[in-house]
Motif scaffolding. Structure first.
Motif, PDB file in Angstrom:
ATOM      1  N   ARG A 215       2.443   1.716  -3.496  1.00 56.31           N
ATOM      2  CA  ARG A 215       1.472   2.223  -4.472  1.00 56.31           C
ATOM      3  C   ARG A 215       1.209   3.707  -4.234  1.00 56.31           C
ATOM      4  O   ARG A 215       1.116   4.492  -5.179  1.00 56.31           O
ATOM      5  CB  ARG A 215       0.159   1.440  -4.385  1.00 56.31           C
ATOM      6  N   SER A 216       1.111   4.106  -2.968  1.00 60.50           N
ATOM      7  CA  SER A 216       0.810   5.508  -2.652  1.00 60.50           C
ATOM      8  C   SER A 216       1.938   6.445  -3.036  1.00 60.50           C
ATOM      9  O   SER A 216       1.692   7.602  -3.364  1.00 60.50           O
ATOM     10  CB  SER A 216       0.576   5.690  -1.153  1.00 60.50           C
TER      11      SER A 216
ATOM     12  N   HIS B 273       0.834  -1.205   0.000  1.00 59.23           N
ATOM     13  CA  HIS B 273       0.000   0.000   0.000  1.00 59.23           C
ATOM     14  C   HIS B 273       0.868   1.254   0.000  1.00 59.23           C
ATOM     15  O   HIS B 273       0.614   2.208  -0.735  1.00 59.23           O
ATOM     16  CB  HIS B 273      -0.922  -0.025   1.228  1.00 59.23           C
TER      17      HIS B 273
ATOM     18  N   THR C 241       5.268  -6.909  -6.464  1.00 55.32           N
ATOM     19  CA  THR C 241       4.284  -6.839  -7.549  1.00 55.32           C
ATOM     20  C   THR C 241       3.739  -5.430  -7.733  1.00 55.32           C
ATOM     21  O   THR C 241       3.521  -4.989  -8.861  1.00 55.32           O
ATOM     22  CB  THR C 241       3.128  -7.823  -7.279  1.00 55.32           C
ATOM     23  N   SER C 242       3.552  -4.714  -6.635  1.00 57.44           N
ATOM     24  CA  SER C 242       2.999  -3.351  -6.769  1.00 57.44           C
ATOM     25  C   SER C 242       3.941  -2.480  -7.591  1.00 57.44           C
ATOM     26  O   SER C 242       3.500  -1.702  -8.446  1.00 57.44           O
ATOM     27  CB  SER C 242       2.731  -2.735  -5.397  1.00 57.44           C
TER      28      SER C 242
ATOM     29  N   ILE D  59       3.919  -3.582 -11.368  1.00 54.46           N
ATOM     30  CA  ILE D  59       2.752  -3.062 -12.110  1.00 54.46           C
ATOM     31  C   ILE D  59       3.022  -1.631 -12.578  1.00 54.46           C
ATOM     32  O   ILE D  59       2.749  -1.270 -13.732  1.00 54.46           O
ATOM     33  CB  ILE D  59       1.480  -3.121 -11.238  1.00 54.46           C
ATOM     34  N   ALA D  60       3.590  -0.814 -11.694  1.00 53.48           N
ATOM     35  CA  ALA D  60       3.901   0.572 -12.067  1.00 53.48           C
ATOM     36  C   ALA D  60       4.970   0.602 -13.155  1.00 53.48           C
ATOM     37  O   ALA D  60       4.863   1.378 -14.123  1.00 53.48           O
ATOM     38  CB  ALA D  60       4.367   1.344 -10.841  1.00 53.48           C
TER      39      ALA D  60
ATOM     40  N   PHE E 123       4.591   5.777  -5.328  1.00 55.05           N
ATOM     41  CA  PHE E 123       5.332   5.556  -6.566  1.00 55.05           C
ATOM     42  C   PHE E 123       5.373   6.787  -7.466  1.00 55.05           C
ATOM     43  O   PHE E 123       6.442   7.200  -7.922  1.00 55.05           O
ATOM     44  CB  PHE E 123       4.764   4.360  -7.354  1.00 55.05           C
ATOM     45  N   VAL E 124       4.215   7.390  -7.737  1.00 55.28           N
ATOM     46  CA  VAL E 124       4.183   8.516  -8.674  1.00 55.28           C
ATOM     47  C   VAL E 124       5.068   9.660  -8.174  1.00 55.28           C
ATOM     48  O   VAL E 124       5.865  10.220  -8.941  1.00 55.28           O
ATOM     49  CB  VAL E 124       2.733   8.981  -8.916  1.00 55.28           C
TER      50      VAL E 124
END
Lengths: 108, 361
Positions: free
Chosen positions: B68-69, B65, B105-106, B109-110, B71-72
């Motif tokens: 994912r939060s 989590h 995996t997170s 995906i990115a 990455f950008v």
């Protein structure tokens, strides 16, 4: 869909996620279909679809079938978290998004 | 354009196998037909760490989590620091493994999404090889025995015939895992990292060396028994019953000191054994535990006794980071290696010697 699988996996959910264009829908499809589902009690089918009245496949369609509602919920929630990441990357890090960020940031 | 013909080659690397999310951009310059003339430059190295509260560790779901939060933001910063736009990048590298499943995996995906959006090839990288190649690049060590020590891995490695071969390793948990779990028992802060705080606390110890099991087994070592014992001692101390060999109560600092001295001595022993086996006098320490200055000092003393030296990097590179993934990935890409999107999965187990090191003789 075979009747055998609906008996084994009675809990199902289908989601249609609209994208601005076919390219972005295709990127999402390719990024998300690589990883297998963690549980063999969950089946996932990912594809792109063309919405009514359109000629382009701009919709990402995901169809889940699971043995129990709990497994379905866990799998779908996890998928939604992954697709939220894909969407954020598409929105903020696509070529045009980075170009306009650089433009507004100015020089130096 | 054929990558082997380009004089400037750039890769973006993404790492997230544990609780550190890293994105980095590396530049390789020079003619690939003369590899010794090629140089590597770090253009950006951005990292954000998921820190869990004292007394807890980081769990896969929460860590994924976090990645994912962030990455950008981390990727945007890496691009801004490097001053590059996507078309200047030659490939996207990501950590294929080893590590924790959901976090790996997170990030994958990115990375896949970036590769598809920017129309760039994807390169899957072994996390351990990333550490080794970055250590070599930063320190310039030519033929070292590598001690790779972190929260997830403990291996003694030497290069031979296009493989990083494992000469010795932990038989159970990593040395960093032993330290991290001990930190939980004493509720030592995980900020910036539990091992760092143990190191600082250990500096206040040294009055007594508490008796802990010493578990070297040939070329390998074992830490789970030591952890059990040191957790017992911590519980005794909390219950007011902990007395050292001199009859005086021991402190948390004494426990930290004793644990470090014991596990680091074990690491020095198995490293020395590999050096004797291979005939090398150089040691390169990589991985998060490699930041520890006491470990570097103990290893340095052993290496000096053998007429050699220790090489280590600073926290920018020894702690998990994206630039090492970019660097190792670009080295592989330059030899023609690529990971098709459909095959860009992650794996929790990925042995260091599974990788064919084609970029070295």
């Amino acid at each position: 869909m075979a009747t055998d699988s609906t008996v084994e996996f009675p809990c199902a959910l289908s989601l249609d996620i609209p994208f601005p264009d076919a390219r972005l829908a295709s990127v999402a499809l390719q990024a998300l279909r690589v990883d297998k589902e963690l549980s063999h009690l969950v089946r996932r089918d990912l594809s792109v679809a063309t919405p009514e009245g359109s000629t382009d496949p701009t919709v990402l369609r995901v169809q889940y079938q699971a043995a129990t509602n709990r497994m379905l919920r866990v799998a779908v929630n996890s998928f939604l978290e992954s697709i939220a990441l894909v969407l954020e990357v598409q929105q903020e890090l696509d070529v045009d998004a980075l170009q306009s960020r650089q433009g507004s940031a100015g020089s130096g | 354009m054929d990558i082997t013909k380009k004089r400037r080659r750039i890769a973006l690397g993404c790492e997230g196998s544990a609780n550190k999310l890293g994105v980095g951009v590396i530049l390789h310059e020079g003619d690939l037909s003369d590899p010794s003339s090629c140089t590597s430059t770090v253009l950006s190295n951005v990292r954000h760490t998921f820190v869990s509260p004292p007394g807890t560790g980081f769990l896969p779901k929460d860590t994924a989590h976090h990645h994912r939060s962030w990455f950008v933001r981390v990727a945007q910063q890496a691009l801004t620091d490097a001053g590059l736009s996507p078309h200047e990048i030659d490939c996207i590298c990501y950590t294929r493994g080893p590590g924790m499943g959901a976090p790996l995996t997170s990030v994958a995906i990115a990375a896949r999404t970036l590769a598809l959006l920017w129309n760039k090839p994807l390169v899957g990288v072994n996390h351990c090889v990333g550490h080794i190649e970055m250590g070599r690049a930063i320190t310039g060590a030519s033929h070292p025995v590598v001690l790779y020590v972190s929260g997830g891995n403990t291996q003694v490695i030497a290069y031979a015939e296009q493989r990083y071969r494992i000469f010795g390793e932990t038989l159970d948990i990593a040395v960093g895992n032993c330290l991290d779990r001990f930190a939980r028992a004493l509720e030592i802060s995980n900020d910036p990292a539990p091992g760092y705080n143990i190191e600082q606390l250990a500096k206040k110890g040294g009055r007594v060396l508490l008796d802990l099991p010493y578990a070297v087994k040939g070329m390998d070592c074992s830490f789970s028994g030591i952890l059990t014992r040191v957790e017992e001692l911590a519980a005794q101390m909390k219950a007011g019953q902990g007395k050292g060999p001199d009859g005086e109560p021991y402190t948390a600092a004494d426990l930290c000191f004793s644990l470090q001295e014991t596990v680091f001595a074990m690491l020095v022993e198995i490293t020395e054994r590999a050096m004797a086996h291979v005939g090398s006098s150089q040691v390169l320490i990589v991985g998060g535990v490699g930041c520890n200055e006491r470990l570097q000092e103990m290893m340095g003393a052993m290496a000096a006794d053998r007429g050699g030296s220790v090489y280590a990097t600073d926290e920018r590179f020894c702690i998990d980071n994206g630039i090492m993934i970019a660097h190792a990935g670009l080295l592989a890409y330059e030899t023609g290696f690529e990971t098709p999107i459909e095959e860009s999965t992650c794996t929790q187990r990925f042995r260091t010697d599974e990788v064919l090191v084609k970029w070295r003789k």
